[in-house]
Design an enzyme around this catalytic site. Structure first.
Site, PDB file in Angstrom:
ATOM      1  N   GLY A 109     -66.764  46.418   9.663  1.00  0.00           N
ATOM      2  CA  GLY A 109     -66.655  47.503   8.720  1.00  0.00           C
ATOM      3  C   GLY A 109     -67.595  47.358   7.538  1.00  0.00           C
ATOM      4  O   GLY A 109     -67.964  46.254   7.152  1.00  0.00           O
ATOM      5  N   CYS A 162     -69.036  44.270  15.765  1.00  0.00           N
ATOM      6  CA  CYS A 162     -69.404  45.095  14.622  1.00  0.00           C
ATOM      7  C   CYS A 162     -68.375  44.858  13.525  1.00  0.00           C
ATOM      8  O   CYS A 162     -67.264  44.408  13.782  1.00  0.00           O
ATOM      9  CB  CYS A 162     -69.461  46.564  15.010  1.00  0.00           C
ATOM     10  SG  CYS A 162     -67.922  47.247  15.659  1.00  0.00           S
ATOM     11  N   HIS A 171     -57.075  44.248  19.533  1.00  0.00           N
ATOM     12  CA  HIS A 171     -57.991  43.813  18.478  1.00  0.00           C
ATOM     13  C   HIS A 171     -57.216  43.585  17.180  1.00  0.00           C
ATOM     14  O   HIS A 171     -57.141  44.468  16.330  1.00  0.00           O
ATOM     15  CB  HIS A 171     -59.066  44.890  18.287  1.00  0.00           C
ATOM     16  CG  HIS A 171     -60.042  44.624  17.194  1.00  0.00           C
ATOM     17  ND1 HIS A 171     -60.330  43.367  16.706  1.00  0.00           N
ATOM     18  CD2 HIS A 171     -60.811  45.486  16.460  1.00  0.00           C
ATOM     19  CE1 HIS A 171     -61.232  43.465  15.747  1.00  0.00           C
ATOM     20  NE2 HIS A 171     -61.524  44.738  15.572  1.00  0.00           N
ATOM     21  N   CYS A 197     -63.434  42.558  10.622  1.00  0.00           N
ATOM     22  CA  CYS A 197     -63.265  42.166  12.026  1.00  0.00           C
ATOM     23  C   CYS A 197     -63.944  40.846  12.375  1.00  0.00           C
ATOM     24  O   CYS A 197     -63.603  40.228  13.380  1.00  0.00           O
ATOM     25  CB  CYS A 197     -63.794  43.269  12.944  1.00  0.00           C
ATOM     26  SG  CYS A 197     -62.958  44.841  12.727  1.00  0.00           S
TER      27      CYS A 197
END
Length: 398
Positions: free
Chosen positions: A386, A384, A354, A95
């Site tokens: 992964g 955040c 997203h 992300c």
């Protein structure tokens, strides 16, 4: 020979609208085509700049395979009609791929190795699903000491909600506010400066004539925000990751399609071509956290980015805190004592969507233009990541 550190400036920042996956407006639009569109528009925004001076394009993508594989960055540069002298590299930090691309481009300039760079991200979750088409997980992640790597994102959000005591009611209220803010921003035209419209061409068989009918439409608004969202409706949704959990589809980010691009230059280029900078790239930080509570990552990355910038957290005027889940967003806000009014003032990923590796570049465009419209000084993009990480980048209006 040591190179002199110099500042890196953003002179163009744009993004596509965000489409809902897998059945939204971009379901049949390739991610590399979305990337081509923003690359072309970013370059067009600085007509005084000679594109031949661009050295490289660094593009983020969370699952670089299939339609977004084969080094999408370089392919998009060529397909966009940009000079063949421009390189291209596709990078992956899940992300945070998009914001990492911006940081890497800025770093090349800051150490004096380049004067003009492209940074961005692209992702189609309609065409390439979460985990990709053929995931192959190392069996060692299922050992007790590594098992957090095997947790699904939703389960990590449940663990964060439990550990930081974030209630279902708080999560649903946060989700509703995300939609409210996004709808208000759309109605006020707040996204106009950052948006690159996209023409969607659709082909339909005409059974009467035996020919193919072609229809086209231009989209310039994000598809996700819902004006009909309500607390009552959100409360009816069942948990999807744990039987007695609190994380639902309604208080989680949307799966999405989109792309964003920025042009980053040195001060020498600003002066040489008489360019007006949109912002200065100030600092970037990545920190690791236990994989099973990956959503809390920004609480470590935000202070680190502020320290690197030599400023305090209170000096940040605008936080684009990616709403992977309401649970982790609220946990970060609570843990760091962030001012909720400064966090996602125009809504976040729960409403806007997203598109994974593109989000960091997309939200960079959002915060850069917001700082100028609102006459604010410092803005941050944070999220955040992964496998247990947090990332944060700081921009300054100049």
């Amino acid at each position: 020979m040591t190179k002199q550190v110099q500042d890196a400036y953003i002179v163009a920042a744009t993004r596509t609208p965000i489409g809902k996956a897998p059945r939204g407006m971009f379901k049949n639009v390739r991610p590399d085509d979305l990337l081509v569109r923003v690359l072309q528009n970013a370059v067009a925004q600085v007509p005084n700049l000679d594109p031949k001076l661009i050295e490289d394009a660094i593009i983020g993508c969370s699952f670089p395979e299939a339609e977004q594989g084969m080094n999408m960055a370089r392919n998009a540069v060529v397909l966009a009609g940009l000079p063949n002298t421009i390189g291209g590299v596709t990078i992956n930090r899940y992300c945070a791929s998009g914001i990492t691309a911006v940081a890497m481009a800025a770093d090349r300039i800051r150490v004096g190795e380049a004067d003009v760079m492209i940074a961005g991200g692209a992702e189609s979750m309609s065409m390439v699903p979460m985990m990709g088409h053929h995931p192959s997980i190392n069996g060692a992640v299922f050992k007790d000491e590594n098992v957090g790597l095997a947790y699904g994102m939703g389960l990590t959000a449940e663990k964060v909600a439990n550990q930081w005591k974030v209630s279902r009611e708080e999560q649903d209220a946060f989700s509703l506010e995300s939609h409210r803010r996004a709808i208000a921003a759309q109605q006020a035209g707040e996204f106009a400066d950052e948006m690159t419209s996209v023409e969607i061409i659709e082909r339909f068989p005409n059974l009467a004539t035996g020919e193919i009918d072609i229809k086209s439409r231009t989209v310039s608004l994000d598809e996700g925000p819902r004006g009909d969202s309500s607390i009552e409706g959100l409360a009816k949704l069942k948990p999807v990751f744990a039987a007695k959990g609190s994380v639902t589809a309604g208080n989680s980010s949307q799966t999405s399609d989109g792309a964003g691009a920025l042009i980053v230059v040195s001060e020498k280029i600003l002066k040489q071509f008489n360019l007006t900078p949109l912002a200065r790239f100030v600092s970037f930080s990545v920190r690791g956290v236990p994989p099973e509570i990956m959503g809390i990552g920004p609480k470590e990355a935000i202070p680190a980015a502020c320290r690197a910038a030599g400023i305090t957290q209170d000096q940040i005027d605008w936080f684009e805190l990616n709403e992977a889940f309401a649970a982790q967003s609220l946990a970060v806000v609570k843990d760091l004592g962030l001012d909720p009014a400064k966090v996602n003032p125009m809504g976040g990923a729960i409403a806007l969507g997203h598109p994974l590796g593109a989000t960091g570049a997309i939200r960079s465009a959002t915060v850069i233009h917001a700082l100028r419209r609102k006459n604010l000084k410092y803005g941050m993009v944070t999220m955040c990541v992964g496998a247990g990480m947090g990332a944060a980048g700081i921009f300054e209006r100049v």
